[in-house]
Design a protein around this motif. Structure first.
Motif, short mmCIF file in Angstrom:
data_model
loop_
_atom_site.label_atom_id
_atom_site.label_comp_id
_atom_site.label_asym_id
_atom_site.label_seq_id
_atom_site.Cartn_x
_atom_site.Cartn_y
_atom_site.Cartn_z
N LEU A 210 18.30 20.64 38.10
CA LEU A 210 19.60 21.22 38.44
C LEU A 210 19.72 21.48 39.94
O LEU A 210 20.78 21.28 40.53
CB LEU A 210 19.81 22.52 37.65
CG LEU A 210 19.86 22.38 36.13
CD1 LEU A 210 19.98 23.75 35.48
CD2 LEU A 210 21.02 21.48 35.71
N ILE A 211 18.62 21.89 40.56
CA ILE A 211 18.62 22.12 42.01
C ILE A 211 18.87 20.82 42.75
O ILE A 211 19.63 20.77 43.73
CB ILE A 211 17.28 22.75 42.46
CG1 ILE A 211 17.16 24.19 41.97
CG2 ILE A 211 17.16 22.70 43.98
CD1 ILE A 211 18.19 25.13 42.54
N VAL A 212 18.24 19.74 42.30
CA VAL A 212 18.42 18.43 42.94
C VAL A 212 19.89 18.05 42.96
O VAL A 212 20.43 17.56 43.97
CB VAL A 212 17.59 17.35 42.23
CG1 VAL A 212 17.99 15.94 42.73
CG2 VAL A 212 16.10 17.58 42.44
N PHE A 213 20.59 18.31 41.85
CA PHE A 213 21.99 17.88 41.76
C PHE A 213 22.96 18.85 42.42
O PHE A 213 24.16 18.63 42.38
CB PHE A 213 22.36 17.65 40.29
CG PHE A 213 21.94 16.31 39.78
CD1 PHE A 213 22.71 15.19 40.01
CD2 PHE A 213 20.73 16.16 39.11
CE1 PHE A 213 22.31 13.94 39.56
CE2 PHE A 213 20.32 14.93 38.66
CZ PHE A 213 21.11 13.80 38.89
N THR A 214 22.45 19.89 43.02
CA THR A 214 23.32 20.70 43.88
C THR A 214 23.50 20.04 45.24
O THR A 214 24.37 20.44 46.01
CB THR A 214 22.74 22.12 44.07
OG1 THR A 214 21.45 22.03 44.70
CG2 THR A 214 22.62 22.84 42.73
#
Length: 261
Positions: free
Chosen positions: A44-48
């Motif tokens: 989820l952090i990557v897709f921020t």
């Protein structure tokens, strides 16, 4: 039937032991959930920072990760052999195992099974269902059967690779560090192989086929043509590596000459 009854007896003994210290069982399950949650949080952090990862959306990557967790939970439950060398070779417990009528590998697996790890499979399936609705995928009548087939094939890949690596202990009781390294490599299988360079794609597809425990079988349901062509090879690759793993194990057992050998 003999092995089914044997499995039942081992499972009952396991539950008796664990339920004696129920708090430990709960803590173990929570720790596993937190570990899986951290991996999902990383995605989820990557897709921020990006909307696409190698042409794959956030929901698709989450779906792949969910599938990855299902066979891994099964593998973790029935292949908890990280301390095999010290316990069975160095301390000589393999001698005890070989005096019994059941197959030696089956005994070793049952003595070390870890049913709480199946929580990871349940959570992975829930993540898949969530991502399925987010992606608005259609459900064909054969999809559940294909899913079971893919999970079995992926589990066999895990089992075959790690059985072969564990069998190294029959030839050398010195710690090799291979299993932790392999554990790190397998995590590459929960991401699309298209984001890696050619060398890594070959490694994860044909040499250490961890792409077949995540991205390739998941691509079948995501209708991604770039990887879907490999999807149905998952059971075949699983059978091949299972055969390799069992062959290496049986050869190692034949070479084993008892404690201290």
């Amino acid at each position: 039937m003999f092995y089914m009854r044997l499995f039942g007896e081992y499972f009952k003994n396991y539950m008796k032991t664990k339920l004696t210290y129920r708090a430990d069982l709960v803590v173990e399950m929570l720790a596993d959930l937190m570990f899986q949650g951290m991996n999902l949080f990383f995605i989820l952090i990557v897709f921020t920072h990006t909307k696409l990862l190698g042409g794959w959306t956030e929901a698709e990557i989450i779906f792949i990760y969910g599938f990855f967790m299902v066979p891994y939970g099964l593998f973790s439950c029935f292949f908890n052999l990280w301390g095999f060398s010290e316990r069975y070779i160095t301390k000589g417990e393999m001698d005890r195992v070989l005096t019994r009528p059941a197959h030696n590998l089956f005994q070793v697996i049952l003595e070390n099974m870890d049913p709480p790890s199946l929580i990871g499979s349940v959570v992975g399936f829930i993540i898949m269902v969530w991502a399925w609705f987010q992606l608005d995928l259609s459900l064909m009548w054969y999809d559940p059967f294909i899913f079971v087939l893919m999970v079995i094939g992926a589990s066999m890949i895990y089992f075959g690779i790690y059985t072969a690596l564990t069998a190294i202990a029959f030839f050398s009781d010195a710690p090799t560090g291979i299993l932790p390294l392999m554990w790190n490599i397998q995590n590459y299988g929960r991401y699309p192989v298209t984001i890696y360079n050619k060398a890594i794609r070959i490694l994860l597809t044909w040499i250490l086929p961890f792409a077949f425990v995540g991205i390739y079988p998941a691509a079948f349901f995501l209708h991604k043509e770039v990887s879907r062509g490999f999807s149905l090879l998952t059971p075949v690759v699983g059978m091949v590596f299972l055969w390799i793993g069992l062959s290496v194990w049986n050869y190692g057992v034949k070479r084993y000459r008892g404690a201290g050998s």
